[in-house]
Every structure is written in structure tokens, then in C-alpha cells.
Write an enzyme that holds these catalytic residues in place. Structure first.
Site, PDB file in Angstrom:
ATOM      1  N   MET A  53     -14.761  89.700  42.767  1.00 31.06           N
ATOM      2  CA  MET A  53     -15.783  88.826  43.348  1.00 31.06           C
ATOM      3  C   MET A  53     -15.682  88.833  44.877  1.00 31.06           C
ATOM      4  O   MET A  53     -16.199  87.938  45.549  1.00 31.06           O
ATOM      5  CB  MET A  53     -15.626  87.402  42.805  1.00 31.06           C
ATOM      6  CG  MET A  53     -15.837  87.363  41.289  1.00 31.06           C
ATOM      7  SD  MET A  53     -16.403  85.780  40.690  1.00 31.06           S
ATOM      8  CE  MET A  53     -15.020  84.748  41.111  1.00 31.06           C
ATOM      9  N   LEU A  56     -11.700  90.135  49.538  1.00 31.77           N
ATOM     10  CA  LEU A  56     -10.593  90.951  49.020  1.00 31.77           C
ATOM     11  C   LEU A  56      -9.286  90.751  49.774  1.00 31.77           C
ATOM     12  O   LEU A  56      -9.276  90.511  50.976  1.00 31.77           O
ATOM     13  CB  LEU A  56     -10.991  92.434  49.063  1.00 31.77           C
ATOM     14  CG  LEU A  56     -12.254  92.791  48.272  1.00 31.77           C
ATOM     15  CD1 LEU A  56     -12.545  94.287  48.390  1.00 31.77           C
ATOM     16  CD2 LEU A  56     -12.129  92.401  46.801  1.00 31.77           C
ATOM     17  N   HIS A  57      -8.182  90.826  49.020  1.00 28.97           N
ATOM     18  CA  HIS A  57      -6.843  90.721  49.594  1.00 28.97           C
ATOM     19  C   HIS A  57      -5.979  91.825  48.978  1.00 28.97           C
ATOM     20  O   HIS A  57      -6.482  92.631  48.177  1.00 28.97           O
ATOM     21  CB  HIS A  57      -6.259  89.328  49.326  1.00 28.97           C
ATOM     22  CG  HIS A  57      -6.373  88.883  47.885  1.00 28.97           C
ATOM     23  ND1 HIS A  57      -5.657  89.463  46.871  1.00 28.97           N
ATOM     24  CD2 HIS A  57      -7.157  87.933  47.296  1.00 28.97           C
ATOM     25  CE1 HIS A  57      -5.969  88.880  45.723  1.00 28.97           C
ATOM     26  NE2 HIS A  57      -6.882  87.947  45.948  1.00 28.97           N
ATOM     27  N   HIS A  89      -6.152  92.544  45.166  1.00 33.64           N
ATOM     28  CA  HIS A  89      -7.259  93.409  44.745  1.00 33.64           C
ATOM     29  C   HIS A  89      -6.949  94.873  45.067  1.00 33.64           C
ATOM     30  O   HIS A  89      -7.180  95.768  44.257  1.00 33.64           O
ATOM     31  CB  HIS A  89      -8.551  93.037  45.483  1.00 33.64           C
ATOM     32  CG  HIS A  89      -9.070  91.669  45.182  1.00 33.64           C
ATOM     33  ND1 HIS A  89      -9.103  90.667  46.114  1.00 33.64           N
ATOM     34  CD2 HIS A  89      -9.595  91.135  44.056  1.00 33.64           C
ATOM     35  CE1 HIS A  89      -9.626  89.571  45.588  1.00 33.64           C
ATOM     36  NE2 HIS A  89      -9.935  89.823  44.333  1.00 33.64           N
ATOM     37  N   GLN A  97     -20.261  82.425  35.627  1.00 34.84           N
ATOM     38  CA  GLN A  97     -18.908  81.980  35.292  1.00 34.84           C
ATOM     39  C   GLN A  97     -18.466  80.756  36.083  1.00 34.84           C
ATOM     40  O   GLN A  97     -17.352  80.280  35.924  1.00 34.84           O
ATOM     41  CB  GLN A  97     -17.899  83.114  35.459  1.00 34.84           C
ATOM     42  CG  GLN A  97     -17.557  83.474  36.892  1.00 34.84           C
ATOM     43  CD  GLN A  97     -16.650  84.686  36.951  1.00 34.84           C
ATOM     44  OE1 GLN A  97     -17.045  85.804  36.626  1.00 34.84           O
ATOM     45  NE2 GLN A  97     -15.402  84.479  37.345  1.00 34.84           N
ATOM     46  N   GLY A 122      -6.075  91.956  36.812  1.00 35.41           N
ATOM     47  CA  GLY A 122      -4.798  91.399  37.268  1.00 35.41           C
ATOM     48  C   GLY A 122      -4.212  90.417  36.263  1.00 35.41           C
ATOM     49  O   GLY A 122      -4.947  89.654  35.635  1.00 35.41           O
ATOM     50  N   LYS A 175      -2.770  87.952  37.196  1.00 32.97           N
ATOM     51  CA  LYS A 175      -3.023  86.660  37.855  1.00 32.97           C
ATOM     52  C   LYS A 175      -3.939  85.777  36.991  1.00 32.97           C
ATOM     53  O   LYS A 175      -3.756  84.572  36.901  1.00 32.97           O
ATOM     54  CB  LYS A 175      -3.660  86.937  39.228  1.00 32.97           C
ATOM     55  CG  LYS A 175      -4.400  85.793  39.872  1.00 32.97           C
ATOM     56  CD  LYS A 175      -3.450  84.906  40.591  1.00 32.97           C
ATOM     57  CE  LYS A 175      -4.039  83.669  41.235  1.00 32.97           C
ATOM     58  NZ  LYS A 175      -5.451  83.481  41.240  1.00 32.97           N
ATOM     59  N   ASP A 176      -4.953  86.414  36.386  1.00 30.01           N
ATOM     60  CA  ASP A 176      -5.875  85.673  35.518  1.00 30.01           C
ATOM     61  C   ASP A 176      -5.510  85.999  34.064  1.00 30.01           C
ATOM     62  O   ASP A 176      -6.195  86.776  33.404  1.00 30.01           O
ATOM     63  CB  ASP A 176      -7.317  86.067  35.851  1.00 30.01           C
ATOM     64  CG  ASP A 176      -7.671  85.729  37.280  1.00 30.01           C
ATOM     65  OD1 ASP A 176      -8.087  84.601  37.534  1.00 30.01           O
ATOM     66  OD2 ASP A 176      -7.472  86.585  38.173  1.00 30.01           O
ATOM     67  N   SER A 218      -4.920  84.946  46.452  1.00 30.53           N
ATOM     68  CA  SER A 218      -6.185  84.556  45.837  1.00 30.53           C
ATOM     69  C   SER A 218      -7.239  84.409  46.934  1.00 30.53           C
ATOM     70  O   SER A 218      -6.917  83.967  48.050  1.00 30.53           O
ATOM     71  CB  SER A 218      -6.022  83.214  45.114  1.00 30.53           C
ATOM     72  OG  SER A 218      -7.291  82.652  44.848  1.00 30.53           O
TER      73      SER A 218
HETATM   74  P1  AMP Z   1     -11.420  88.057  41.508  1.00 32.79           P
HETATM   75  O1  AMP Z   1     -12.057  88.683  42.696  1.00 32.79           O
HETATM   76  O2  AMP Z   1     -10.664  86.811  41.819  1.00 32.79           O
HETATM   77  O3  AMP Z   1     -12.363  87.920  40.346  1.00 32.79           O
HETATM   78  O4  AMP Z   1     -10.291  89.077  41.040  1.00 32.79           O
HETATM   79  C1  AMP Z   1     -10.593  90.408  40.715  1.00 32.79           C
HETATM   80  C2  AMP Z   1      -9.409  91.031  40.018  1.00 32.79           C
HETATM   81  O5  AMP Z   1      -8.279  90.999  40.874  1.00 32.79           O
HETATM   82  C3  AMP Z   1      -9.018  90.260  38.752  1.00 32.79           C
HETATM   83  O6  AMP Z   1      -8.706  91.185  37.721  1.00 32.79           O
HETATM   84  C4  AMP Z   1      -7.815  89.481  39.200  1.00 32.79           C
HETATM   85  O7  AMP Z   1      -6.915  89.170  38.152  1.00 32.79           O
HETATM   86  C5  AMP Z   1      -7.190  90.418  40.204  1.00 32.79           C
HETATM   87  N1  AMP Z   1      -6.335  89.663  41.118  1.00 32.79           N
HETATM   88  C6  AMP Z   1      -6.652  88.529  41.771  1.00 32.79           C
HETATM   89  N2  AMP Z   1      -5.600  88.065  42.481  1.00 32.79           N
HETATM   90  C7  AMP Z   1      -4.576  88.939  42.245  1.00 32.79           C
HETATM   91  C8  AMP Z   1      -3.222  88.998  42.676  1.00 32.79           C
HETATM   92  N3  AMP Z   1      -2.686  88.073  43.480  1.00 32.79           N
HETATM   93  N4  AMP Z   1      -2.471  90.035  42.253  1.00 32.79           N
HETATM   94  C9  AMP Z   1      -2.998  90.973  41.420  1.00 32.79           C
HETATM   95  N5  AMP Z   1      -4.260  90.967  40.988  1.00 32.79           N
HETATM   96  C10 AMP Z   1      -5.047  89.956  41.388  1.00 32.79           C
END
Ligand code: AMP
Length: 285
Positions: free
Chosen positions: A30, A33-34, A37, A61, A149, A151-152, A187
Site C-alpha cells: 500500500m 515504502l520502507h 517492503h 480493507q 510479510g 508482520k501481518d 510499518s
Molecule cells: P503494506 O504496505 O503494509 O500492505 O505491506 C505490504 C507487504 O509488506 C505485506 O506483505 C506486509 O506484511 C509486508 N511488510 C510490512 N511491514 C513489514 C516489515 N516490517 N517487515 C517485513 N515485511 C513487512
């Protein structure tokens, strides 16, 4: 890096690559990015010929409009980071491209009790939206491998269930949680923390580590109570701290009850809701 906003040219491009024999890895995000990602991008790059990343803040969501509105958006920086990480393809669609008007994209898959607990209990409709968008993005991109990840934790468990239930031809790979030096899981939402809340937020990781350390001589109920204490004493507001079966996501009463046991938590730091987890027990190899 090739950037697409529309489905059709993206699919044409990917079709060409597939004909040339390329294996495609896909990282849905989403944005904002860090390094977490980017670690998914790197793993996909190492294991595939071509990596597609999507940036789409999925409205279906979000169970609260204000949360959707406040979700951080940093498209220019994201493009730079992705290009820097060697991403071959970026898909950045508008909402109508993912959800064409008049289309019914509800996915017919029974999530059983997987979405009744934890995030599912506190964010009604959240996983229905996640399943909908991942199903649709998989249909658009058609990857060989999907990277998500740990993470989720509940999210990837539910997506794994969807892939199995619908027998989708994609392999799911789960990547470890990347953390800041003080342990806070990276995050996009961390950007919204005040300096004080950012400091307090490290208590989530401390509570998870304490849980792992206490495993030998405490029950899940005792660990849970003490973990919530650590979180609350730091000035955060705990929403849940659950010790669950890593497959079914149902709470366990003792550690012998499941082969894989995970501690999952959500807590508020000021106005920001943070989630994290730690695997406490792995299945014996
Ligand atoms: P998001 O942009 O938050 O929807 O995350 C996109 C993908 O990145 C998802 O599969 C998350 O689980 C993964 N992700 C988010 N934060 C982390 C993290 N700290 N370490 C590893 N993967 C992550």
C-alpha cells in the site's frame, strides 16, 4: 523500471515476458515504502526473473474512513526506492482500474474462524477487503510467486487459505519481520507517530520478547497478562495480545496444544494502531 497505471498495457507487457520464459514474483503493497517492503522486493528479485510491485491503498480493507484518509502516501519517494532496489515493474492503479464499476469482486471463499479472531474481530470486514484485493491483483498480474510479510501474520494465513481453497496456481512465500534498532516492527504507520509515542512503541517488541523468554515456565494466560502490563505501563493502549495456534489462529491454553505457536498483538500509540507478532514455537523439523 516500467511503471503502469492501467491493467491492459501491464498485462500485455507481462505476457511478452512470460513468453520469453520469465518467472514472475509479485509484491503487493500500500506504498509509503520502507526497508520491510524492500526486503520482500529483494527476496523476489533473488528468486525470479522479473519482480512486479503494486502500490494500491485498497479502500475495501479499511473499516474506518478516517484511517483510509490518514494512510501515508509518498508516491515519489516510493518510485525512487523501488527503482533503487532494482524492481522491474511497478503497478500503481487508480481505484476504478482495480474495481471496475459494476463488477462484483466479492470472493467466494469461506474463511471459517480465521477472520473471527484478532484483526478480524477488531476490524470488521477488513479481511474480506484484503482477500478481494489480493485475489484481483493476482488475477491481473498472474505471478508465479507471491511475497508477503510475517508482520501481518493473520493476513498471510488467510491469503494462504484462499490460495489453497481456490487452488490458485501461485506459490506464497512469507518473509521475516524487519525491525527498527529498538525492535519496533517497520510499518508505514510509524511515520504518523509523535516522538513520544515512537519511543513508547518499542514496548510492543519488549512484550513479545518477554513472552518468548517466559515460555519455558509460564502458561499462555500468565504470559498474556504480563505482556499487556508491559505494553500498558509504557503508556500504550493494548487492544489484544493473543497466544495462538500458528495454523488455526485460535488461542491456546498450553504450549503443547499446537505445533506452531505465535504471539500476536495490536496496540494503540496515541492515534496510531500498531500490530506485531513473534513465533514462540516452531514445528519440529
Ligand atoms: P503494506 O504496505 O503494509 O500492505 O505491506 C505490504 C507487504 O509488506 C505485506 O506483505 C506486509 O506484511 C509486508 N511488510 C510490512 N511491514 C513489514 C516489515 N516490517 N517487515 C517485513 N515485511 C513487512
Amino acid at each position: 523500471m516500467h511503471i503502469f497505471k492501467l491493467v491492459e498495457p501491464l498485462q500485455q507487457f507481462l505476457e511478452e515476458q512470460r513468453k520469453a520464459g520469465d518467472r514472475i514474483g509479485f509484491v503487493p503493497t500500500m506504498g509509503a515504502l520502507h526497508e520491510g517492503h524492500l526486503s520482500l522486493i529483494r527476496q523476489s528479485r533473488a528468486e525470479n526473473d522479473l519482480t512486479v510491485c503494486s502500490i494500491f491503498v485498497n479502500p475495501t480493507q479499511f473499516n474506518e474512513v478516517s484511517d483510509l484518509e490518514k494512510y501515508p502516501r509518498t508516491p515519489e519517494r516510493d518510485v525512487e526506492k523501488l527503482a533503487g532496489a532494482g524492481t522491474e515493474v511497478l503497478f500503481m492503479p487508480e481505484v476504478e482500474e482495480v474495481y471496475p464499476p459494476g463488477g462484483d469482486l466479492k470472493v467466494d471463499v469461506d474463511l471459517g474462524r480465521l477472520d473471527e479472531v484478532m484483526e478480524g474481530a477488531f476490524r470488521p470486514g477488513h479481511f474480506e477487503g484484503v482477500v478481494m484485493v489480493v485475489r484481483r491483483l493476482l488475477e491481473i498480474v498472474g505471478p508465479d510467486r507471491l511475497y508477503m510479510g510475517q508482520k501481518d501474520y493473520q493476513q498471510f494465513t488467510i491469503i494462504r487459505h484462499m490460495i489453497r481453497s481456490l487452488d490458485l496456481p501461485v506459490e506464497l512465500l512469507v518473509c521475516p519481520i524487519l525491525r527498527e534498532p529498538d525492535g519496533l516492527a517497520m510499518s508505514s504507520r510509524n511515520e504518523r507517530l509523535s516522538a513520544d509515542d515512537r519511543r513508547r512503541a518499542a514496548a510492543i517488541y519488549r512484550a513479545l520478547r518477554q513472552a518468548r523468554e517466559q515460555m519455558e515456565d509460564h502458561t499462555p494466560a500468565q504470559i498474556r497478562r504480563q505482556a499487556i502490563q508491559v505494553i500498558e505501563q509504557a503508556g500504550l493502549q493494548s487492544e489484544y495480545f493473543e497466544i495462538v495456534d500458528g495454523e488455526t489462529l485460535q488461542p491456546v491454553d498450553h504450549f503443547g496444544q499446537a505445533e506452531k505457536v505465535v504471539a500476536c498483538t495490536a496496540a494503540w500509540a496515541g492515534q496510531v494502531r500498531l500490530i506485531d507478532n513473534m513465533i514462540l514455537k516452531e514445528p519440529k523439523k
